[in-house]
Motif scaffolding. Structure first.
Motif, short mmCIF file in Angstrom:
data_model
loop_
_atom_site.label_atom_id
_atom_site.label_comp_id
_atom_site.label_asym_id
_atom_site.label_seq_id
_atom_site.Cartn_x
_atom_site.Cartn_y
_atom_site.Cartn_z
N PRO A 1 0.79 -1.24 0.00
CA PRO A 1 0.00 0.00 0.00
C PRO A 1 0.82 1.29 0.00
CG PRO A 1 -0.12 -1.13 2.13
CD PRO A 1 0.51 -2.08 1.18
N THR A 2 2.05 1.24 0.49
CA THR A 2 2.87 2.46 0.51
C THR A 2 3.47 2.75 -0.85
OG1 THR A 2 3.40 2.00 2.82
CG2 THR A 2 4.74 3.65 1.72
N TYR A 3 3.76 1.71 -1.61
CA TYR A 3 4.37 1.85 -2.94
C TYR A 3 3.59 0.97 -3.94
CZ TYR A 3 8.01 3.18 0.39
OH TYR A 3 8.69 3.74 1.45
N PRO A 4 2.35 1.32 -4.23
CA PRO A 4 1.49 0.41 -5.00
C PRO A 4 1.86 0.28 -6.47
CG PRO A 4 0.36 2.48 -4.61
CD PRO A 4 1.63 2.53 -3.80
N ASP A 5 2.54 1.28 -7.04
CA ASP A 5 2.81 1.29 -8.48
C ASP A 5 4.30 1.24 -8.82
OD1 ASP A 5 0.05 1.56 -9.14
OD2 ASP A 5 0.19 3.66 -8.56
N GLY A 6 5.13 1.02 -7.84
CA GLY A 6 6.57 0.98 -8.10
C GLY A 6 7.35 1.73 -7.03
N LEU A 7 8.60 1.35 -6.89
CA LEU A 7 9.47 1.89 -5.83
C LEU A 7 10.71 2.53 -6.44
CD1 LEU A 7 10.36 2.10 -2.81
CD2 LEU A 7 11.36 -0.19 -3.09
N PHE A 8 10.99 3.76 -6.03
CA PHE A 8 12.21 4.49 -6.42
C PHE A 8 13.08 4.64 -5.19
CE2 PHE A 8 14.45 8.62 -6.91
CZ PHE A 8 15.19 8.35 -8.04
N VAL A 9 14.35 4.27 -5.30
CA VAL A 9 15.29 4.37 -4.18
C VAL A 9 16.47 5.24 -4.60
CG1 VAL A 9 16.80 3.10 -2.60
CG2 VAL A 9 14.63 2.09 -3.33
N ALA A 10 16.83 6.20 -3.75
CA ALA A 10 17.92 7.13 -4.04
C ALA A 10 18.87 7.23 -2.86
CB ALA A 10 17.36 8.52 -4.37
N GLN A 11 20.15 7.20 -3.15
CA GLN A 11 21.16 7.44 -2.13
C GLN A 11 21.08 8.89 -1.65
OE1 GLN A 11 24.02 9.51 -2.61
NE2 GLN A 11 25.47 8.83 -1.08
N ASP A 12 21.20 9.09 -0.36
CA ASP A 12 21.19 10.43 0.21
C ASP A 12 22.58 10.75 0.75
OD1 ASP A 12 20.64 12.86 1.33
OD2 ASP A 12 19.28 12.12 2.87
N GLY A 13 23.22 11.75 0.16
CA GLY A 13 24.58 12.09 0.52
C GLY A 13 24.71 12.98 1.74
N TYR A 14 23.59 13.39 2.33
CA TYR A 14 23.65 14.31 3.48
C TYR A 14 22.47 13.99 4.37
CZ TYR A 14 24.23 18.74 6.00
OH TYR A 14 24.43 19.71 6.96
N ASN A 15 22.74 13.30 5.50
CA ASN A 15 21.67 12.75 6.33
C ASN A 15 21.94 12.99 7.81
OD1 ASN A 15 19.29 11.10 6.76
ND2 ASN A 15 20.66 9.42 7.35
N PRO A 16 22.20 14.26 8.20
CA PRO A 16 22.55 14.51 9.59
C PRO A 16 21.38 14.22 10.52
CG PRO A 16 22.08 16.58 8.45
CD PRO A 16 22.08 15.50 7.41
N PRO A 17 21.65 13.80 11.76
CA PRO A 17 22.97 13.63 12.38
C PRO A 17 23.58 12.25 12.14
CG PRO A 17 21.29 13.24 14.02
CD PRO A 17 20.56 13.59 12.75
N TYR A 18 23.02 11.51 11.20
CA TYR A 18 23.46 10.14 10.97
C TYR A 18 24.33 10.05 9.72
CZ TYR A 18 19.54 9.53 14.14
OH TYR A 18 18.68 9.65 15.20
#
Length: 348
Positions: free
Chosen positions: A312-329
């Motif tokens: 239900p969260t991604y009913p028509d397909g899933l896109f995944v992208a690397q995040d180069g800036y994810n503070p504080p992690y």
């Protein structure tokens, strides 16, 4: 390759990018905004440019049990589930790009560009145990001199090919033999781009290969082993629709034949450019913007897309992208719904 400092991120997040001469430019071509619906746990390497490239495996029988393989290019490979939980990690050192293909009786084969030896490229192969969410090492294959950088897989009938993009722009096509106790490979063709290149994706339906030359644009080649080695530029870095560096490239196939879209990471302004596969025409641009639950993506390297129902969260397909800036992690990967992207771009 990230060529922007963290100090510039506030400026760039506002839509500003830099040219090769470091002159700030603001793309006049607008980018629609979508928000992430999920994200992964951070990779294990902190305070470094570490997360790089994702590959999606969709569980057709149980979409909620689908998995995402992601690289920590300083340390190894992670497996995440759709909730973003880190389910597995294997320490295989410096692996940069990753891809996977379901090869039927041979299982789901995962390949990564192995650059532990910067002077001699290798291809690292694994089998994805989809039930246990773990990777089983199959072995490594030497693929010639140079630094292994980009990688994508191409299936032609029962044969699996790997395209290894060397950092200097050399592209080697490797026919893989997975029938024995250990895998082997034969270089069947070599292409060359003029400057540093990385991201690539192959379309099994149309036998086309797309490769990103970081400061120049996106090239299209014939993916077949007997095809011509000359490529054609289909999208150029112009500082407007596509801003250097060109990084990850992925396909969003739709319908029959050559229907669907090519998505490209326009790293210089934290956006993603979309082109129509049927005629290479420009469709639009989008960004993953900060929402109430998840942050934005900046300086994206690798991306991947998989069609189909992911629940239900991604009913028509899933896109995944690397995040180069994810503070504080440390860096991670963000999940977006294809339905949201299509709506933002006004495509059906």
């Amino acid at each position: 390759m990230k060529d922007l400092t963290l100090a510039l991120l506030p400026l760039l997040a506002a839509g500003c990018a830099t040219t090769g001469a470091d002159v700030p430019v603001v793309p006049t071509t607008p980018a629609a905004s979508v928000q992430a619906r999920g994200q992964t746990d951070a990779v294990g390497t902190a305070n470094a440019d570490a997360a790089d490239d994702p590959a999606i495996w969709r569980n057709r029988a149980d979409p909620a049990a689908s998995l995402i393989v992601g690289t920590d290019k300083k340390a190894g490979l992670h497996i995440y589930d759709l909730t973003g939980k880190d389910r597995f990690f294997i320490d295989v050192g410096q692996v940069n790009n990753v891809d996977l293909k379901d090869m039927g009786p041979l299982g789901v084969i995962v390949a990564a560009s192995d650059r532990n030896d910067r002077k001699n490229a290798k291809l690292a192969l694994f089998r994805l145990d989809t039930a246990a969410a773990k990777l089983i090492p199959l072995g490594t294959i030497p693929v010639g001199p140079g630094e292994a950088y980009g990688l994508c897989l191409y299936r032609s009938g029962a044969t699996l090919h790997a395209f290894n993009v060397i950092k200097d722009g050399t592209i080697r096509q490797v026919a893989l033999d997975l029938s024995g106790a250990t895998p082997s490979g034969t270089i069947v063709r070599t292409m060359k781009l003029a400057t540093q290149s990385e991201g690539c994706v192959a379309d099994d339906r149309t036998h086309r290969l797309y490769v990103g030359e970081e400061n120049a644009g996106v090239w299209r080649f014939d993916a077949r082993a007997g095809g011509a080695v000359e490529g054609k530029t289909i999208a150029s870095v112009d500082g407007q629709k596509l801003v250097a560096d060109v990084e990850g490239v992925t396909l969003a196939p739709e319908g029959e034949g050559n229907g669907g879209y090519l998505i490209v990471s326009s790293q210089g302004d934290h956006a993603y450019s979309v082109y129509r596969l049927s005629d290479d025409s420009y469709v639009g641009r989008f960004r993953i913007a900060a929402g109430s639950t998840y942050g934005a993506t900046e300086e994206t390297d690798g991306i991947d897309f998989a069609p189909g129902d992911f629940g239900p969260t991604y009913p028509d397909g899933l896109f995944v992208a690397q995040d180069g800036y994810n503070p504080p992690y440390a860096q991670n990967f963000k999940y977006a719904a294809w339905a949201d992207i299509k709506a933002a771009l006004g495509i059906e």
